[in-house]
Design a protein around this motif. Structure first.
Motif, PDB file in Angstrom:
ATOM      1  N   THR A  86       0.851  -1.188   0.000  1.00 16.97           N
ATOM      2  CA  THR A  86       0.000   0.000   0.000  1.00 16.97           C
ATOM      3  C   THR A  86       0.887   1.237   0.000  1.00 16.97           C
ATOM      4  O   THR A  86       1.794   1.344   0.828  1.00 16.97           O
ATOM      5  CB  THR A  86      -0.929   0.018   1.222  1.00 16.97           C
ATOM      6  OG1 THR A  86      -1.741  -1.164   1.212  1.00 16.97           O
ATOM      7  CG2 THR A  86      -1.837   1.235   1.195  1.00 16.97           C
ATOM      8  N   TYR A  87       0.595   2.123  -0.911  1.00 18.22           N
ATOM      9  CA  TYR A  87       1.360   3.361  -1.028  1.00 18.22           C
ATOM     10  C   TYR A  87       0.525   4.496  -0.457  1.00 18.22           C
ATOM     11  O   TYR A  87      -0.608   4.728  -0.870  1.00 18.22           O
ATOM     12  CB  TYR A  87       1.711   3.633  -2.499  1.00 18.22           C
ATOM     13  CG  TYR A  87       2.684   2.609  -3.046  1.00 18.22           C
ATOM     14  CD1 TYR A  87       2.231   1.380  -3.509  1.00 18.22           C
ATOM     15  CD2 TYR A  87       4.047   2.857  -3.063  1.00 18.22           C
ATOM     16  CE1 TYR A  87       3.111   0.423  -3.985  1.00 18.22           C
ATOM     17  CE2 TYR A  87       4.949   1.911  -3.543  1.00 18.22           C
ATOM     18  CZ  TYR A  87       4.467   0.694  -3.994  1.00 18.22           C
ATOM     19  OH  TYR A  87       5.346  -0.260  -4.469  1.00 18.22           O
ATOM     20  N   PHE A  88       1.100   5.182   0.511  1.00 16.92           N
ATOM     21  CA  PHE A  88       0.428   6.292   1.167  1.00 16.92           C
ATOM     22  C   PHE A  88       1.139   7.602   0.840  1.00 16.92           C
ATOM     23  O   PHE A  88       2.371   7.673   0.854  1.00 16.92           O
ATOM     24  CB  PHE A  88       0.458   6.137   2.699  1.00 16.92           C
ATOM     25  CG  PHE A  88      -0.359   5.014   3.241  1.00 16.92           C
ATOM     26  CD1 PHE A  88       0.228   3.820   3.613  1.00 16.92           C
ATOM     27  CD2 PHE A  88      -1.734   5.161   3.415  1.00 16.92           C
ATOM     28  CE1 PHE A  88      -0.526   2.783   4.137  1.00 16.92           C
ATOM     29  CE2 PHE A  88      -2.495   4.133   3.938  1.00 16.92           C
ATOM     30  CZ  PHE A  88      -1.889   2.938   4.295  1.00 16.92           C
ATOM     31  N   CYS A  89       0.341   8.632   0.587  1.00 18.29           N
ATOM     32  CA  CYS A  89       0.905   9.972   0.615  1.00 18.29           C
ATOM     33  C   CYS A  89       0.532  10.574   1.965  1.00 18.29           C
ATOM     34  O   CYS A  89      -0.461  10.174   2.581  1.00 18.29           O
ATOM     35  CB  CYS A  89       0.385  10.829  -0.528  1.00 18.29           C
ATOM     36  SG  CYS A  89      -1.380  11.141  -0.501  1.00 18.29           S
ATOM     37  N   ALA A  90       1.336  11.513   2.419  1.00 18.02           N
ATOM     38  CA  ALA A  90       1.104  12.130   3.713  1.00 18.02           C
ATOM     39  C   ALA A  90       1.554  13.579   3.668  1.00 18.02           C
ATOM     40  O   ALA A  90       2.659  13.877   3.196  1.00 18.02           O
ATOM     41  CB  ALA A  90       1.850  11.375   4.824  1.00 18.02           C
ATOM     42  N   GLY A 101      -3.177   9.945   3.545  1.00 23.07           N
ATOM     43  CA  GLY A 101      -4.286   9.580   2.699  1.00 23.07           C
ATOM     44  C   GLY A 101      -4.711   8.152   3.006  1.00 23.07           C
ATOM     45  O   GLY A 101      -4.091   7.468   3.835  1.00 23.07           O
ATOM     46  N   GLY A 102      -5.761   7.695   2.333  1.00 22.31           N
ATOM     47  CA  GLY A 102      -6.276   6.356   2.586  1.00 22.31           C
ATOM     48  C   GLY A 102      -5.440   5.247   1.966  1.00 22.31           C
ATOM     49  O   GLY A 102      -5.625   4.072   2.270  1.00 22.31           O
ATOM     50  N   GLY A 103      -4.533   5.610   1.077  1.00 24.43           N
ATOM     51  CA  GLY A 103      -3.631   4.630   0.481  1.00 24.43           C
ATOM     52  C   GLY A 103      -4.165   4.023  -0.807  1.00 24.43           C
ATOM     53  O   GLY A 103      -5.381   3.987  -1.054  1.00 24.43           O
ATOM     54  N   THR A 104      -3.236   3.572  -1.624  1.00 27.74           N
ATOM     55  CA  THR A 104      -3.557   2.790  -2.826  1.00 27.74           C
ATOM     56  C   THR A 104      -2.946   1.414  -2.647  1.00 27.74           C
ATOM     57  O   THR A 104      -1.724   1.293  -2.494  1.00 27.74           O
ATOM     58  CB  THR A 104      -2.980   3.439  -4.099  1.00 27.74           C
ATOM     59  OG1 THR A 104      -3.637   4.671  -4.360  1.00 27.74           O
ATOM     60  CG2 THR A 104      -3.168   2.513  -5.305  1.00 27.74           C
TER      61      THR A 104
END
Lengths: 110, 113
Positions: A86-90, A101-104
């Motif tokens: 899971t890739y998150f931006c923050a 963010g909720g993640g991809t």
């Protein structure tokens, strides 16, 4: 408060293909960070973007910060099974608080 | 050099009980933050401590409290546990004034039954 949205929520990718995940904010961000979390693991820092329009590359990963500093993207080329996770931006605010963010969630089909 | 260490790794508690989670930051890091990650969601900010003082608090009830010790390690306490407190609790440290990201520990998986 500050909110960060990520799309898509899920990304099924054929091994070898490219894909992009997006991060959007309704407010201007001072900076954006990206993290990767493997299944059953913890977030691992990938990169921080600070400047408007900034583009950074890490091997097959390309990170971009929008000109208005309200959005960011992560593009992965030639996806490999090691890219699963899971890739998150923050968004990093004053005092070092991170709003994630909720993640991809990326699944790779061999 | 050890990374961020958290204990315990897993914990099962009953509703209404109290729990204490522990974290040791990377040596030299004076700032510690706590995050709650519910399954399928991004981490949510709970607290940040720097030099033993609370520098930030997220939108969590007063049942959640934390402190930082002189050696920069930290504890997160949760009272009157609810089923909804079941989550992965992550501790993260960052170098003072660092322009890099947080280093997260492996987390404590709390299950409330």
């Amino acid at each position: 408060g500050q909110q960060v949205m990520q799309i898509p929520q899920y990304q099924h990718v054929q091994e070898g293909e490219d894909f992009t995940t997006y991060c959007n904010s309704s407010t201007t961000l001072s900076n954006i960070q990206w993290y990767k979390q493997r299944p059953g693991g913890h977030p691992v820092f990938l990169i921080q973007l600070v400047k408007s329009g900034e583009v950074k590359k890490q091997k097959r990963l390309t990170f971009q910060f929008g000109e208005a500093k309200k959005n960011s993207s992560l593009h992965i080329t030639a996806t490999q099974t090691t890219d699963v996770g899971t890739y998150f931006c923050a968004a990093r605010a004053a005092g070092n608080k991170l709003t994630f963010g909720g993640g991809t969630r990326v699944l790779v089909k061999p | 050099d050890a990374g961020v260490t958290q204990s315990p790794t897993h914990l099962i508690k009953t509703r209404g009980q109290h729990v204490t989670l522990r974290c040791s930051p990377i040596s030299g890091h004076k700032s510690v933050s706590w995050y709650q990650q519910v399954l399928g969601q991004g981490p949510q900010f709970i607290f940040q401590y720097y030099e033993k003082e609370e520098r930030g608090r997220g939108n969590f009830p007063d049942r959640f409290s934390a402190r930082q010790f002189p050696n920069y390690s930290s504890e997160l306490n949760v009272n009157a546990l609810l089923l909804g407190d079941s989550a992965l609790y992550l501790c993260a440290s960052i170098e003072t004034g660092g322009s890099y990201g947080y280093t997260f520990g492996s987390g404590t998986r709390l299950t409330v039954v």
